[in-house]
Design an enzyme around this catalytic site. Sequence first.
Site, PDB file in Angstrom:
ATOM      1  N   ASN A 136       1.036  -0.977   0.040  1.00  0.00           N
ATOM      2  CA  ASN A 136      -0.206  -0.147  -0.168  1.00  0.00           C
ATOM      3  C   ASN A 136       0.937   1.276   0.048  1.00  0.00           C
ATOM      4  OD1 ASN A 136      -1.903   1.928   0.348  1.00  0.00           O
ATOM      5  ND2 ASN A 136      -2.897   0.986   2.184  1.00  0.00           N
ATOM      6  N   ASN A 141      -5.835   6.674  -1.323  1.00  0.00           N
ATOM      7  CA  ASN A 141      -6.778   5.937  -2.302  1.00  0.00           C
ATOM      8  C   ASN A 141      -7.744   4.765  -1.762  1.00  0.00           C
ATOM      9  OD1 ASN A 141      -5.012   3.740  -2.774  1.00  0.00           O
ATOM     10  ND2 ASN A 141      -4.299   4.634  -4.636  1.00  0.00           N
ATOM     11  N   ASP A 142      -7.203   4.368  -0.472  1.00  0.00           N
ATOM     12  CA  ASP A 142      -8.118   3.205   0.134  1.00  0.00           C
ATOM     13  C   ASP A 142      -9.584   3.046   0.208  1.00  0.00           C
ATOM     14  OD1 ASP A 142      -5.574   2.156   0.393  1.00  0.00           O
ATOM     15  OD2 ASP A 142      -5.495   2.375   2.719  1.00  0.00           O
ATOM     16  N   ASP A 164      -1.789  -1.166  -3.812  1.00  0.00           N
ATOM     17  CA  ASP A 164      -1.912  -0.398  -5.174  1.00  0.00           C
ATOM     18  C   ASP A 164      -0.764  -0.292  -5.981  1.00  0.00           C
ATOM     19  OD1 ASP A 164      -0.329   1.256  -3.393  1.00  0.00           O
ATOM     20  OD2 ASP A 164      -2.008   2.622  -3.025  1.00  0.00           O
ATOM     21  N   ASP A 332      -7.312 -14.383 -19.253  1.00  0.00           N
ATOM     22  CA  ASP A 332      -8.162 -14.965 -18.491  1.00  0.00           C
ATOM     23  C   ASP A 332      -9.184 -15.985 -18.891  1.00  0.00           C
ATOM     24  OD1 ASP A 332      -8.875 -15.483 -15.246  1.00  0.00           O
ATOM     25  OD2 ASP A 332     -10.783 -14.968 -16.037  1.00  0.00           O
ATOM     26  N   GLU A 361      -4.827 -18.893 -20.360  1.00  0.00           N
ATOM     27  CA  GLU A 361      -5.477 -19.709 -19.331  1.00  0.00           C
ATOM     28  C   GLU A 361      -6.221 -20.849 -19.747  1.00  0.00           C
ATOM     29  OE1 GLU A 361      -7.266 -19.685 -14.817  1.00  0.00           O
ATOM     30  OE2 GLU A 361      -8.080 -18.541 -16.257  1.00  0.00           O
TER      31      GLU A 361
END
Length: 616
Positions: A136, A141-142, A164, A332, A361
């Site tokens: 972090n 920006n949390d 982040d 993905d 994947e």
Amino acid sequence: MKTVFSILGALLLTLSTYAAMNVNKIDPPFWYAGMQNPELQLMVYGEGIGNASVFVDYPGVSLSSTVKLESNNYLLVYLKLDKDVKPGKMTLTFKQEKKKILKEYELKARDKKGCEHKGFDASDALYLLMPDRFANGNPDNDQLPGMAEYKVDRNDPNARHGGDLAGIEQHLDYFSDLGVTALWFTPVLENNMTGGSYHGYATTDYYKVDPRFGTNEEYKRLIEKSHARDIKIVMDMIFNHCGVEHAWIKDMPSKDWFNNPDHEKNFVQTSFKLTPHIDPYASKFDTHQMNDGWFVPTMPDLNQKNPHVYRYLVQNSFWWIEYADIDGIRMDTYPYADYDAMSHWMKELNEEYPNYNTVGETWVTEPAYTVWWQKDSKLSAPKNSNLKTVMDFSFFDKINIAKNEQTETWFKGLDRVYNSFVYDFLYPNPASVLAFIENHDTDRFLGEGDNLPMLKQASTLLLTTRRIPQLYYGTEIMMTGVKHKSDGYVRKDFPGGWADDKATAFTANGRSKLQNDCYNFYKTILNWRKGNEVIAKGSMVQFMVQNGVYAYARQHEGKTVFVMLNGTDAETSVPLKFYKEILKENKQGKDILSGKTITFSEELKMAARESLVIEL
């Protein structure tokens, strides 16, 4: 009188329609001159925009068509860009009767040619991390107002934790010291989902980095700083699905934008069984459920058979390559999307960026299935996926069984790996297969244990065999976790990534003696691996298991690396006559892991679970 009221009513409706027309957003936000494909799709968002006429006046740009969708709040504008169109700003005019909206749209110059974008390959070692769980760097920006309800709680393994892009950037020197050459982040795009979607696999804006991770500009800057350290960046993308709180679900552009769109009344979930692609006896029901079912209720299944959806996704991938200079794509849930659409996407990408690389994947543990998906595979002919790199779930499966066994000559322990590599004869390009011993969707290799020799052995194999190796963050400090508790337990925070952490694993002083032993092992082998053409390009010769030892050689331009792995929990001796064709007349070699000289006599004694990487 009735006629008068009817006319007035129609007039008021018409005027309200004109007044409502608006342009809120255009995807992509800008584009690039000089792309091979002259077609540019603009998806225009705005109330009532669907009825607008569109005009463009810019040298080298012409309007091909406009497509009105079922929702009047979208309009697709297709432009044709001449090959020699110049970068600059054009004006797009949206007109509906007397109302007119002018929007500036920019064509930017490309920073480099398509052929100059270099992808990752077997010379690289990828390091997979989850931005929310690594570090972090910007606590501000949390918790951001205006986003769907979520919480930041590091005590909850399934909530957001606050990691982040700034946190990653602040630790780039750590990656350089460790010796990895490429970073693969789980998705960084906006996931404005109730609950937070910390993992990133439920996109709600394809052109915007999630603000809890940072901004587009911060992402681009991070990549620039990584490149300055010769570290590549691989972007995780998802074409199969988006997040259920995407604007497209709240207001569907058209019913065929998604597969099984009537999800609230008749939800269809995928079977997660990928075999219908290759099963000669597959039923239509099974094929439809696997391909068109939703991954989970919060991840709507996009319909890539819709040409407008397809074009949107293709352009998005190209835009991130051009804008951020990403060095590769990990796609993905690759087999869950439409085969033909994905094959055509890969063909377009390979033509625009011939030296680029994408890994898909493909989660099935049988080698033949994985081979079927690789570009130019004879098993899938006359079809061609055009996918250069596939993921080796067979290796993952075999090494995770082998770690709990004693190696024998018949399908026990490392003999499972030997037999898996036998099927490399099926691959068009075995060196373009991505191997791993763990990732964000699996148990940690150590589970809840601390067997360092076992971890070192598996990683020695991973980092010296004929594959593109992928590591998972924290493996180098022996991070543990199992999925049966929850996915969050295999996605723990990296120690020291938060200001209030009591200990840090980013420095030797903050690591335990055992952790430093592990870290130094990875640092040694990863930095030795950098620029090592024997490992990156070399051929491979493997030997059947003898006395619990699995051995193989990598050779290139007269240089040889010989790997010996004692896959048992006991000391063993192995006669060196078995390896005469590799050892030849050499009397000794250097083990790069320990720095010791290995003398070759009639037999070689190996300690329990010992790993040797011998340069001859």
